[in-house]
Design an enzyme around this catalytic site. Structure first.
Site, mmCIF file in Angstrom:
data_model
loop_
_atom_site.group_PDB
_atom_site.id
_atom_site.type_symbol
_atom_site.label_atom_id
_atom_site.label_comp_id
_atom_site.label_asym_id
_atom_site.label_seq_id
_atom_site.Cartn_x
_atom_site.Cartn_y
_atom_site.Cartn_z
ATOM 1 N N GLU A 11 0.854 -1.182 0.000
ATOM 2 C CA GLU A 11 0.000 0.000 0.000
ATOM 3 C C GLU A 11 0.889 1.230 0.000
ATOM 4 O O GLU A 11 1.955 1.243 0.635
ATOM 5 C CB GLU A 11 -0.904 0.034 1.235
ATOM 6 C CG GLU A 11 -1.690 1.359 1.303
ATOM 7 C CD GLU A 11 -2.899 1.327 2.226
ATOM 8 O OE1 GLU A 11 -2.915 0.517 3.169
ATOM 9 O OE2 GLU A 11 -3.824 2.121 1.979
ATOM 10 N N ASN A 34 -12.143 -2.659 -0.227
ATOM 11 C CA ASN A 34 -11.117 -3.001 0.770
ATOM 12 C C ASN A 34 -11.786 -3.407 2.076
ATOM 13 O O ASN A 34 -12.189 -4.548 2.233
ATOM 14 C CB ASN A 34 -10.162 -1.812 0.963
ATOM 15 C CG ASN A 34 -9.189 -2.046 2.106
ATOM 16 O OD1 ASN A 34 -8.641 -3.138 2.226
ATOM 17 N ND2 ASN A 34 -8.989 -1.061 2.952
ATOM 18 N N GLU A 35 -11.928 -2.463 3.002
ATOM 19 C CA GLU A 35 -12.592 -2.790 4.275
ATOM 20 C C GLU A 35 -13.986 -2.188 4.247
ATOM 21 O O GLU A 35 -14.210 -1.096 4.760
ATOM 22 C CB GLU A 35 -11.790 -2.218 5.443
ATOM 23 C CG GLU A 35 -10.551 -3.024 5.763
ATOM 24 C CD GLU A 35 -9.744 -2.457 6.927
ATOM 25 O OE1 GLU A 35 -9.975 -1.299 7.322
ATOM 26 O OE2 GLU A 35 -8.861 -3.181 7.425
HETATM 27 O O1 AHR Z 1 -2.551 -1.547 6.463
HETATM 28 C C1 AHR Z 1 -2.939 -0.278 6.871
HETATM 29 C C2 AHR Z 1 -4.430 -0.071 6.764
HETATM 30 O O2 AHR Z 1 -5.095 -0.927 7.629
HETATM 31 C C3 AHR Z 1 -5.038 -0.382 5.428
HETATM 32 O O3 AHR Z 1 -4.967 0.687 4.577
HETATM 33 C C4 AHR Z 1 -6.454 -0.696 5.761
HETATM 34 O O4 AHR Z 1 -7.008 -1.630 4.872
HETATM 35 C C5 AHR Z 1 -6.410 -1.187 7.173
HETATM 36 O O5 AHR Z 1 -7.309 -0.533 7.965
#
Ligand code: AHR
Length: 693
Positions: A81, A405-406
């Site tokens: 990321e 993602n989340e």
């Molecule tokens: O890994 C850091 C962050 O943690 C990511 O961006 C997210 O998906 C999670 O909350």
């Protein structure tokens, strides 16, 4: 005694088998029960080594005749990321910050240079630009050059310059009324000149220039200066300084660490950067492909949301020089499966939670379909043609795609359905990954799992950030998971020890890594359910981080593999093809052995049994290994031990305290004992020779 040393010498003998009268009465426990027991005794954290007398404590029986579930060869991967300056200023080897003068503060990273009594002006212009998509450029006008008037770039917290490592400077330039000489100088501490060269700009229209700089000295805090030699005017844009050795643009030392891990896949480009603060700030892959100079930067989502840690980084923009083409190239270079994550039309639900209405979701779904074509389509297809034009005519072989993602809530499940139907209709072979949200359990988690199961997701992405105790106590997490339906993708996990002080990073300690190793034995034993796993996040600059801990830390010159890195490295480097049944018998009094975590697997290609055992206890543990089904072993095995003090770390620039020690060992036969050091991960590769008929 051989085998008891924390760091084994190059050649060791394993302890002979326990003699009959050595044996203490044992309780026979199948591995699943063992782990329940392990979970029932909470991890107590750091304790001093116990030097009290030892007892033979456990017997591990492995049945090599009964290979079970196939282990996904791509199981152990990495999650990249753009957080902690992982891309610009990190893996992407560009040394110039704000190279196109397109940051919101157009001169961010740049400073005026006046050598001696030099006078001039530097202004931002956008008339008749070199690159219409990124129209701003810098105009230098030197009235009194003296020893040089011009501009300098500070890099990403300093440019890491190494003696003898050539750098390539490229830029667009156009002269004013008359030709000018433009001098490029690399300077280090106390204005020391590290390298230099010059170009003559004699074109009144934009032209591209290239110059090699050969640093004579090393400096972690270098800067680039571009100065005019005489009076006159020059326009500059898209200034770039890259190490010549940076193949495909990747910083060599970081690339080496990644390649050494042999990751099975790369999940990219995030994380929260995929979602964005709001939808305008989401990651849009189409804006990251095509000519590099034409990609428009965007504020990084981690610029001001520091998740309670790190530093405010006003200069944290995404240049997208490391864009989707480069991510696919990275995967190809690493021999890893690409696993992109796309926005599902929902911005970060911890922030704005902005959502595109369902009747306007179509362009988001089209992005996913086009991405599949970009990665896999023929060079004659619209997006395949762009990939080929960028230098990769062959398809990248995309197999996985994560939708969101989340995310959570019914809105997510509605959006997931639309993506799933459209993608499967056109590309049934693509495996679609749904999100289990940011939590490790609970009502939302259960609803998401039920919803994704009903929608026939191929994989469900679970994330866990928790103290080390959680990881020890959850080594059995997947023993009871359903064996049908979606598989698990452990997409983000890391043990989070407490901070030593407010504002300090959480330590990348051996305790954290050991707990991850214990947890990972449970992932491998349940390889029929857990198909993919990646630690998170991957990279972090020591000078500009927003999250801790991380797998690899770096500064402008150096990088350091953390203890967690070594755990990932060892699991990935010791992968096998089939899970083997294991049974552990504990001595009745052996509460200490409740800290044992184990997995066994068969590597069909090399005909080896691969044992991975964590001794989380604070004293050595004698483990008797019984390998059933084989009369003899090849005589030599390979032993790797990772062991350290619980608080030990591997900081950048200091000698590492945690590193694996590998040696060849004599194996007396299918039965032997091994002393596991306290707080250790031991990996044994045992070559099989003769099967019992
Ligand atoms: O890994 C850091 C962050 O943690 C990511 O961006 C997210 O998906 C999670 O909350």
């Amino acid at each position: 005694m051989a085998g008891r040393a924390l760091r084994p010498s190059r050649h060791l003998s394993l302890n002979p088998p326990l003699r009959r009268d050595d044996k203490v009465p044992v309780r026979s426990i199948r591995f699943a029960s063992l782990l329940v027991l392990a979970a029932g005794i909470p991890w107590l954290g750091a304790q001093p080594p116990d030097r009290s007398p030892r007892v033979p404590s456990a017997v591990l029986t492995v049945d090599a005749r009964k290979p079970g579930a196939a282990i996904n060869p791509a199981m152990w991967g990495v999650f990249f990321e753009d957080i902690n300056f992982a891309a610009d200023g990190g893996l992407w080897a560009e040394l110039v910050k704000n190279r196109s003068f397109e940051f919101p503060n157009r001169l961010q990273g740049w400073f005026e240079v006046r050598r001696k009594h030099a006078r001039g002006t530097m202004t931002i212009q956008d008339e008749k630009p070199a690159i219409p998509e990124n129209p701003h450029y810098l105009r230098l006008q030197s009235q009194a050059p003296d020893e040089g008037y011009g501009v300098g770039n500070e890099g990403f917290r300093g440019m890491g310059v190494k003696a003898g490592e050539a750098l390539r400077l490229t830029l667009w330039a156009r002269r004013g009324a008359a030709p000018v000489l433009l001098r490029a100088t690399l300077r280090g501490a106390e204005n020391r000149i590290l390298a230099g060269g010059q170009v003559r700009v004699d074109s009144p229209v934009w032209a591209h220039f290239e110059l090699q700089l050969d640093p004579a000295a090393t400096d972690p805090g270098g800067r680039l200066e571009l100065t005019l030699e005489g009076p006159g005017q020059v326009d500059l844009d898209a200034v770039s300084l890259m190490p010549v050795a940076a193949k495909h643009g990747f910083r060599p030392d970081l690339m080496r660490l990644l390649a050494d891990m042999k990751p099975g896949f790369v999940r990219f480009p995030g994380g929260c950067v995929v979602e964005g603060h709001d939808l305008a700030n989401r990651y849009q892959w189409k804006q990251t492909v095509g000519p590099v100079d034409a990609r428009r930067p965007m504020p990084n989502r981690w610029l001001d949301n520091l998740a309670g840690e790190g530093r405010f980084a006003a200069d944290y923009q995404q240049s997208f020089q490391l864009g989707f083409f480069e991510f696919f190239q990275l995967c190809a270079d690493l021999g890893a499966e690409p696993l992109p994550v796309l926005s599902c039309g929902m911005a970060c639900q911890f922030e704005t939670g902005e959502m595109v209405p369902l009747d306007r979701l179509e362009p988001f779904i089209q992005d996913a379909l086009d991405l599949i074509e970009f990665a896999n389509g023929a060079p004659s297809s619209r997006w395949g043609k762009l990939r080929a034009a960028m230098g990769h005519a062959a398809p990248f072989g995309l197999k996985f795609l994560a939708v969101g993602n989340e995310q959570w809530g019914p809105e997510y499940l509605d959006r997931f359905s639309r993506f799933e139907q459209a993608i499967k209709a056109k590309h049934p072979q693509i495996q679609i990954i749904g999100s289990a949200g940011p939590w490790m359990g609970g009502a939302d988690f259960d609803t998401l799992w039920a919803g994704l199961r009903a929608r026939k997701a191929d994989l469900v992405d679970e994330h866990y950030y928790a103290p080390p105790a959680w990881f020890f106590n959850n080594a059995h997490r997947y023993d009871a998971y359903p064996r049908t339906g979606p598989k698990v993708f452990a997409g983000e996990y890391a043990a989070h020890p407490a901070r030593p002080a407010p504002g300090a990073p959480r330590p990348n300690s051996w305790e954290a890594a050991l707990s991850e190793a214990a947890f990972m034995t449970g992932l491998e034993r349940n390889a029929d359910v857990v198909r993919l796993a990646s630690y998170a996040p991957l990279l972090a600059s020591v000078d500009a981080w927003q999250w801790s801990p991380n797998l690899i830390w770096f500064d402008s010159l150096q990088s350091a593999p953390t203890p967690s890195y070594w755990v990932q490295h060892l699991f990935s480097g010791n992968r096998a093809s089939r899970v083997l049944p294991v049974e552990l018998a504990l001595a009745p009094s052996a509460t200490a052995t409740a800290g044992l975590y184990t997995t066994a697997a068969l590597d069909e290609a090399t005909r080896e049994v691969v044992l991975k055992v964590v001794n989380a206890g604070h004293r050595p543990s004698d483990l008797a290994v019984r390998l059933q089904g084989f009369q003899s072993l090849a005589g030599k095995g390979r032993l790797t031990v990772l062991s350290a003090g619980l608080a030990d770390e591997n900081p950048v620039g200091a000698p590492p305290k945690v590193a694996p020690a590998t040696s060849e060992v004599d194996i007396p036969g299918p039965e032997f004992t091994r002393t596991l050091p306290p707080q250790s991960l031991t990996i044994l590769r045992l070559p099989l020779v003769k099967e019992i008929p």
